[in-house]
Scaffold this motif. Structure first.
Motif, short mmCIF file in Angstrom:
data_model
loop_
_atom_site.label_atom_id
_atom_site.label_comp_id
_atom_site.label_asym_id
_atom_site.label_seq_id
_atom_site.Cartn_x
_atom_site.Cartn_y
_atom_site.Cartn_z
N GLU A 1 -19.60 -46.17 -3.56
CA GLU A 1 -20.04 -46.49 -2.16
C GLU A 1 -19.27 -47.81 -1.51
N PHE A 2 -18.58 -48.45 -2.51
CA PHE A 2 -17.72 -49.52 -2.03
C PHE A 2 -16.42 -49.05 -1.36
N VAL A 3 -16.41 -49.86 -0.17
CA VAL A 3 -15.35 -49.66 0.90
C VAL A 3 -14.45 -50.80 0.75
N ALA A 4 -13.31 -50.74 -0.05
CA ALA A 4 -12.53 -51.57 -0.03
C ALA A 4 -11.73 -52.25 1.25
N LEU A 5 -11.27 -51.17 1.98
CA LEU A 5 -10.68 -51.27 3.37
C LEU A 5 -11.39 -50.69 4.26
N THR A 6 -11.22 -51.25 5.42
CA THR A 6 -11.92 -50.64 6.89
C THR A 6 -10.64 -50.30 7.64
N ASN A 7 -9.73 -51.12 7.54
CA ASN A 7 -8.54 -50.98 8.52
C ASN A 7 -7.10 -51.68 7.83
N LEU A 8 -5.97 -51.10 8.27
CA LEU A 8 -4.60 -51.58 7.41
C LEU A 8 -4.32 -52.90 8.39
N ASN A 9 -4.03 -53.90 7.42
CA ASN A 9 -4.09 -55.33 7.89
C ASN A 9 -2.56 -55.77 7.43
N GLY A 10 -1.65 -54.97 6.92
CA GLY A 10 -0.28 -55.41 6.44
C GLY A 10 0.33 -54.24 5.53
N THR B 1 -15.37 -40.46 15.16
CA THR B 1 -14.43 -40.44 16.12
C THR B 1 -14.50 -39.33 17.41
N VAL B 2 -14.32 -38.31 16.76
CA VAL B 2 -14.22 -37.05 17.59
C VAL B 2 -15.77 -36.92 18.35
N MET B 3 -17.20 -37.49 17.78
CA MET B 3 -18.36 -37.35 18.35
C MET B 3 -18.14 -38.41 19.42
N PHE B 4 -17.71 -39.70 19.18
CA PHE B 4 -17.83 -40.83 20.10
C PHE B 4 -17.07 -40.14 21.44
N LEU B 5 -15.79 -39.60 21.23
CA LEU B 5 -15.03 -38.85 22.19
C LEU B 5 -15.47 -37.90 23.15
N PHE C 1 -15.75 -44.44 24.54
CA PHE C 1 -14.38 -44.46 23.94
C PHE C 1 -14.26 -45.97 23.25
N ASP C 2 -14.88 -47.05 23.44
CA ASP C 2 -14.91 -48.17 22.94
C ASP C 2 -15.27 -47.91 21.35
N GLN C 3 -16.48 -47.14 21.13
CA GLN C 3 -16.71 -46.74 19.50
C GLN C 3 -15.86 -45.95 19.00
N ALA C 4 -15.19 -45.01 19.79
CA ALA C 4 -14.01 -44.18 19.39
C ALA C 4 -12.89 -44.95 18.77
N LYS C 5 -12.53 -45.96 19.64
CA LYS C 5 -11.44 -46.76 19.35
C LYS C 5 -11.47 -47.52 18.05
N SER C 6 -12.77 -48.18 18.03
CA SER C 6 -13.12 -48.84 16.68
C SER C 6 -13.07 -48.10 15.52
N ALA C 7 -13.58 -46.71 15.47
CA ALA C 7 -13.76 -45.99 14.42
C ALA C 7 -12.40 -45.44 13.88
N PHE C 8 -11.52 -45.13 15.01
CA PHE C 8 -10.27 -44.73 14.62
C PHE C 8 -9.42 -45.63 13.80
N SER C 9 -9.71 -47.02 14.06
CA SER C 9 -8.79 -48.01 13.36
C SER C 9 -9.05 -47.76 11.64
N SER C 10 -10.34 -47.22 11.17
CA SER C 10 -10.65 -46.86 10.02
C SER C 10 -9.95 -45.21 9.66
N VAL C 11 -9.79 -44.52 10.58
CA VAL C 11 -9.11 -43.26 10.42
C VAL C 11 -7.77 -43.53 9.92
#
Length: 299
Positions: A129-138, A186-190, A195-205
Motif C-alpha cells: 500500500e506504500f506509494v513511494a512516488l506520486t509524480n516525477l520530480n527529477g 484521469t479518464v473518468m475525470f475527463l 479537467f483540473d482533477q484530470a490534470k492532477s491525476a495525470f501527473s501520477s500517470v
C-alpha cells in the motif's frame, strides 16, 4: 482472454504472469516472438497485439475489481487460481517425460521450488500500500522507476516469479499500481469534464512512462536469454518450471488458507470453506484444460 488472465496475474502479489502464460499455452511462443521480433515484425505483431491488449485490460480490471474480489472472496478467488496452476501440470509433464529424470533434473525441481518460496516471501510485509512516488520530480526519480520496470519485468518473465512481488522488493508496488489507478481516474475525470482533477491525476500517470521504458529493455534482454535456454535446454528448463509450479500452488494455498481463517472468524464454517475451495479448484483446473485444448485446436 488468455492475455486478460496474464494481466490479472501481473497485478496480484504471489501470482506470476509468466506462469499463467505457461498455463494458457503461450509462454514459449511469446518468448520466441519477442526474441525474433525484428526478423518477423508483422507476424510477431499480429500474435503479440491481442495478448497485450488482453493483458492491459486485465491489469486495469485487476487494479480495483479483481483485487477487491480477492479481498472479499479469497477462498473462491485463490481456489480458482490454484486450479488454473494445477491444470498446467499435464502440459509440463509432456515436456519433461521425453527424457528420463536424472539426479540433476530432480535437483532443478527442488531448486525451482526453493527459489520461488524464498523470493515470494521477500518484500511483502507492509509495502503493497506504500506509494513511494506520486509524480516525477527529477532524473533520480526517472532512474528509480526505469530500474523498477527493468528489474520487475525481466524477472517476472521467469515462470513462477511474481512481478508484483519484485516491485515490492524495490519498494515500488504501491507507486506503480497507484499510477495505473490514476489512469482510470484521469479518464473518468475527463469524461465528466473535471479537467483540473484530470490534470492532477495525470501527473501520477506519467510515472508509467519511465516504467514502460525499463520494462521494454528488460523484456528484450531476458527474452533473448530465455529463447536460448528453451532452444538448448528445454528439458532442464521445464524441470525447474515443475518445481516453480509446485511452489506457486503452495503459495496460493497459503493465501487461500489465510482467507479461509478470516471467513471462519467472521462466522463461517470450515466445511463451507473447504467445499468452496474444492469447487473453485476444480473450476480453475477445467478452465486451464479448456484453454489448453483451444490452443491445440488453434495450432
Amino acid at each position: 482472454m488468455k492475455g486478460f488472465l496474464i494481466g490479472i496475474a501481473l497485478v496480484i502479489p504471489g501470482l506470476s504472469g509468466s506462469m499463467f502464460a505457461v498455463v494458457v499455452g503461450l509462454y514459449e511462443k511469446m518468448i520466441e516472438a519477442v526474441s525474433t521480433f525484428r526478423s518477423k515484425p508483422s507476424k510477431n505483431i499480429k500474435f503479440l497485439l491481442p495478448i497485450m491488449l488482453g493483458a492491459v485490460v486485465g491489469v486495469l480490471a485487476s487494479t480495483k475489481l479483481v483485487l477487491w474480489l480477492c479481498e472479499q472472496f479469497p477462498v473462491m478467488s485463490y481456489g480458482f487460481f490454484i486450479g488454473l496452476v494445477i491444470g498446467v501440470l499435464p502440459f509440463v509433464y509432456k515436456k519433461i517425460r521425453q527424457q528420463h529424470l536424472k539426479v540433476w533434473d530432480l535437483a532443478l525441481i527442488i531448486l525451482g521450488f526453493a527459489f520461488i518460496m524464498v523470493i515470494s516471501h521477500q518484500g511483502t510485509e507492509g509495502t503493497s500500500e506504500f506509494v513511494a512516488l506520486t509524480n516525477l520530480n527529477g532524473l533520480s526519480d526517472w532512474a528509480t522507476i526505469i530500474f523498477a520496470g527493468f528489474f520487475a519485468v525481466s524477472m517476472m518473465m521467469i515462470p513462477g516469479i511474481s512481478g508484483a512481488v519484485m516491485l515490492m522488493m524495490v519498494n515500488q508496488y504501491g507507486t506503480i499500481y497507484n499510477s495505473v489507478a490514476k489512469l482510470l481516474d484521469t479518464v473518468m475525470f475527463l469524461l465528466v469534464g473535471k479537467f483540473d482533477q484530470a490534470k492532477s491525476a495525470f501527473s501520477s500517470v506519467m510515472i508509467l512512462l519511465p516504467f514502460i521504458i525499463g520494462a521494454v529493455i528488460g523484456v528484450i534482454l531476458m527474452a533473448k536469454v530465455l529463447h536460448f535456454l528453451l532452444n538448448r535446454y528445454a528439458h532442464q528448463v521445464y524441470c525447474a518450471v515443475l518445481g516453480i509450479i509446485g511452489a506457486g500452488i503452495w503459495i496460493l494455498m497459503e493465501l487461500a488458507i489465510k482467507g479461509a481463517m478470516g471467513n471462519v472468524q467472521s462466522g463461517g464454517s470450515w466445511a463451507g470453506v473447504i467445499v468452496s475451495l474444492v469447487i473453485f479448484i476444480v473450476v480453475g483446473t477445467l478452465a486451464t484444460i479448456f484453454l489448453d485444448k483451444q490452443e491445440a485446436t488453434d495450432a
